[in-house]
Design an enzyme around this catalytic site. Structure first.
Site, mmCIF file in Angstrom:
data_model
loop_
_atom_site.group_PDB
_atom_site.id
_atom_site.type_symbol
_atom_site.label_atom_id
_atom_site.label_comp_id
_atom_site.label_asym_id
_atom_site.label_seq_id
_atom_site.Cartn_x
_atom_site.Cartn_y
_atom_site.Cartn_z
ATOM 1 N N GLY A 1 41.380 38.882 29.851
ATOM 2 C CA GLY A 1 40.873 38.977 28.869
ATOM 3 C C GLY A 1 39.797 38.016 27.935
ATOM 4 C CB THR A 2 39.284 34.236 27.878
ATOM 5 O OG1 THR A 2 39.277 34.226 30.018
ATOM 6 C CG2 THR A 2 40.960 34.012 28.457
ATOM 7 N N GLY B 1 33.282 37.509 30.084
ATOM 8 C CA GLY B 1 32.918 38.543 30.935
ATOM 9 C C GLY B 1 33.636 39.801 30.453
ATOM 10 C CB ILE B 2 33.945 42.647 33.348
ATOM 11 C CG1 ILE B 2 33.166 42.467 33.650
ATOM 12 C CG2 ILE B 2 34.736 44.324 33.047
ATOM 13 C CD1 ILE B 2 32.899 42.839 35.304
ATOM 14 N N GLY B 3 36.532 41.670 30.934
ATOM 15 C CA GLY B 3 37.824 41.702 30.491
ATOM 16 C C GLY B 3 37.568 41.340 28.658
ATOM 17 C CE1 TYR C 1 35.266 38.937 43.584
ATOM 18 C CE2 TYR C 1 33.617 40.659 45.362
ATOM 19 C CZ TYR C 1 35.069 39.937 44.375
ATOM 20 O OH TYR C 1 34.030 40.290 43.015
HETATM 21 N N1 LIG Z 1 30.681 40.161 37.077
HETATM 22 C C1 LIG Z 1 29.964 40.621 38.568
HETATM 23 O O1 LIG Z 1 28.870 40.962 39.566
HETATM 24 C C2 LIG Z 1 31.984 41.247 38.866
HETATM 25 C C3 LIG Z 1 31.155 42.523 39.794
HETATM 26 C C4 LIG Z 1 32.094 42.844 40.703
HETATM 27 C C5 LIG Z 1 33.413 42.816 39.994
HETATM 28 N N2 LIG Z 1 33.338 41.703 39.891
HETATM 29 C C6 LIG Z 1 35.304 41.618 38.892
HETATM 30 O O2 LIG Z 1 35.606 41.444 37.752
HETATM 31 C C7 LIG Z 1 36.561 40.804 36.899
HETATM 32 C C8 LIG Z 1 36.169 40.005 36.203
HETATM 33 O O3 LIG Z 1 35.377 39.379 36.248
HETATM 34 P P1 LIG Z 1 34.227 38.589 35.045
HETATM 35 O O4 LIG Z 1 32.984 38.926 35.953
HETATM 36 O O5 LIG Z 1 33.840 39.111 34.496
HETATM 37 O O6 LIG Z 1 34.576 36.763 35.291
HETATM 38 P P2 LIG Z 1 34.706 36.075 34.381
HETATM 39 O O7 LIG Z 1 33.742 36.737 33.315
HETATM 40 O O8 LIG Z 1 35.196 34.788 35.427
HETATM 41 O O9 LIG Z 1 36.110 36.558 33.401
HETATM 42 C C9 LIG Z 1 37.566 36.634 34.685
HETATM 43 C C10 LIG Z 1 38.759 36.366 34.034
HETATM 44 O O10 LIG Z 1 39.494 36.360 34.909
HETATM 45 C C11 LIG Z 1 40.559 35.147 34.248
HETATM 46 N N3 LIG Z 1 40.989 34.776 35.575
HETATM 47 C C12 LIG Z 1 41.186 34.654 36.115
HETATM 48 N N4 LIG Z 1 42.243 34.107 37.212
HETATM 49 C C13 LIG Z 1 42.994 34.168 36.141
HETATM 50 C C14 LIG Z 1 44.477 34.660 36.610
HETATM 51 N N5 LIG Z 1 45.371 33.931 37.448
HETATM 52 N N6 LIG Z 1 45.684 34.935 35.664
HETATM 53 C C15 LIG Z 1 44.710 35.421 34.362
HETATM 54 N N7 LIG Z 1 43.345 35.246 34.356
HETATM 55 C C16 LIG Z 1 42.243 34.945 35.328
HETATM 56 C C17 LIG Z 1 40.012 34.394 33.585
HETATM 57 O O11 LIG Z 1 40.628 33.669 32.885
HETATM 58 P P3 LIG Z 1 40.871 31.582 32.124
HETATM 59 O O12 LIG Z 1 39.871 31.703 33.375
HETATM 60 O O13 LIG Z 1 40.458 31.827 30.956
HETATM 61 O O14 LIG Z 1 42.277 32.385 32.405
HETATM 62 C C18 LIG Z 1 38.531 35.342 33.440
HETATM 63 O O15 LIG Z 1 39.345 36.314 31.494
HETATM 64 C C19 LIG Z 1 36.291 40.223 38.564
HETATM 65 O O16 LIG Z 1 38.124 40.947 39.006
HETATM 66 C C20 LIG Z 1 36.018 40.445 39.222
HETATM 67 O O17 LIG Z 1 36.697 40.515 40.548
HETATM 68 C C21 LIG Z 1 33.062 41.150 38.503
#
Ligand SMILES: NC(=O)c1ccc[n+]([C@@H]2O[C@H](COP(=O)([O-])OP(=O)(O)OC[C@H]3O[C@@H](n4cnc5c(N)ncnc54)[C@H](OP(=O)(O)O)[C@@H]3O)[C@@H](O)[C@H]2O)c1
Length: 249
Positions: free
Chosen positions: A15-16, A18-20, A153
């Site tokens: 939740g730090t 992006g989407i979270g 992925y």
């Molecule tokens: N952005 C896109 O275009 C897109 C498209 C399809 C799906 N998604 C999915 O959406 C989800 C969120 O991605 P986002 O795009 O919002 O990216 P993001 O902003 O990079 O966020 C990723 C989040 O996951 C956390 N994280 C990663 N590995 C972790 C772990 N081992 N334990 C706990 N926290 C962890 C990170 O926190 P810390 O780094 O602070 O630990 C960060 O809060 C992912 O599952 C991604 O695959 C994204």
């Protein structure tokens, strides 16, 4: 603004940013108490400050790939709230490499974060789930069509989408719904890390809605799936991609 989550307890992994983070903002605005996780304390602190949710936000540092961290998380939630009404298994990572270049270390890292982390987040939180709880797993549009270089992925996201379907069957009798959401190209730190600025026009050109998605677009869909508005939606994947997948058919 509706208040679909008044008094509800929601866990959001990753939740730090992006989407979270956007989903935390949305659920808080609709009355929820939100537990946020992430691996990095300063990033968690920054997220809490940005959300400004007061005592309705509980940050818990932890890595979803560590069962010890997940045990500590669920025990803290148990002590503080005694139950969970919503789980958004969102923490994930991405890797785009030609098939032949993927290493064993890449495989282990992506599968640990995107599959093992989601699997055990849900298993460890199961005893805390209230009988009408909703689980949402963050998958990806990449599970719906071939995207060169997304082999690992896409396989990881297909696995967790299938987990949603299977758990829907298993937990349905308890009134627990399990769905996944499949974001398209969403402008988050992860998107910028993997898609250079010069490629953005081509990406947008492939999207019928003619824009990149925002984290808020996905948060709206997650809030829907997690709410009683979706009370008869179970075992589904909601694609939030501006038409990207549909246009490729
Ligand atoms: N952005 C896109 O275009 C897109 C498209 C399809 C799906 N998604 C999915 O959406 C989800 C969120 O991605 P986002 O795009 O919002 O990216 P993001 O902003 O990079 O966020 C990723 C989040 O996951 C956390 N994280 C990663 N590995 C972790 C772990 N081992 N334990 C706990 N926290 C962890 C990170 O926190 P810390 O780094 O602070 O630990 C960060 O809060 C992912 O599952 C991604 O695959 C994204």
């Amino acid at each position: 603004m509706t208040h679909r989550f008044d008094g509800k307890i929601a866990l959001i992994t990753g939740g730090t940013s992006g989407i979270g983070l956007a989903t935390a903002d949305r659920l808080l605005a609709e009355g929820a108490h939100v537990i946020l996780t992430g691996r990095d304390k300063p990033r968690l602190d920054a997220a809490v400050e940005r959300l400004a949710g007061g005592d309705r936000v509980l940050p818990v540092r932890g890595d979803t790939t560590s069962l010890r961290d997940l045990d500590a998380l669920t025990s803290e939630i148990g002590v503080r709230y005694g139950r969970l009404d919503v789980v958004f298994a969102n923490a994930g990572t991405a890797l785009f490499q030609p098939f032949g270049a993927v290493t064993e270390a890449d495989f282990d890292h992506v599968m640990a974060t995107n599959v093992k982390g989601v699997f055990f987040t849900l298993q460890k939180t199961l005893p805390l789930l209230s009988d009408r709880a909703a689980i949402v797993i963050n998958a990806s549009w990449a599970l719906h069509r071939g995207l060169a270089g997304a082999d690992l992925y896409a396989a990881s996201k297909a696995a967790v989408h299938n987990l949603a379907r299977t758990l829907a069957a298993e937990l349905g009798p308890r009134g627990i719904r399990v769905n996944s959401v499949s974001p398209g190209y969403i402008e988050t730190p992860m998107f910028h890390e993997h898609i250079p600025a010069q490629a953005h026009p081509a990406v947008v050109a492939a999207v019928p809605s003619a824009r990149l998605g925002t984290a808020g677009d996905v948060a709206d869909a997650v809030a829907f799936l997690a709410s009683d508005d979706a009370s008869y939606v179970n075992g589904q994947d909601l694609i939030v991609d501006g038409g990207l997948v549909a246009a490729a058919r």
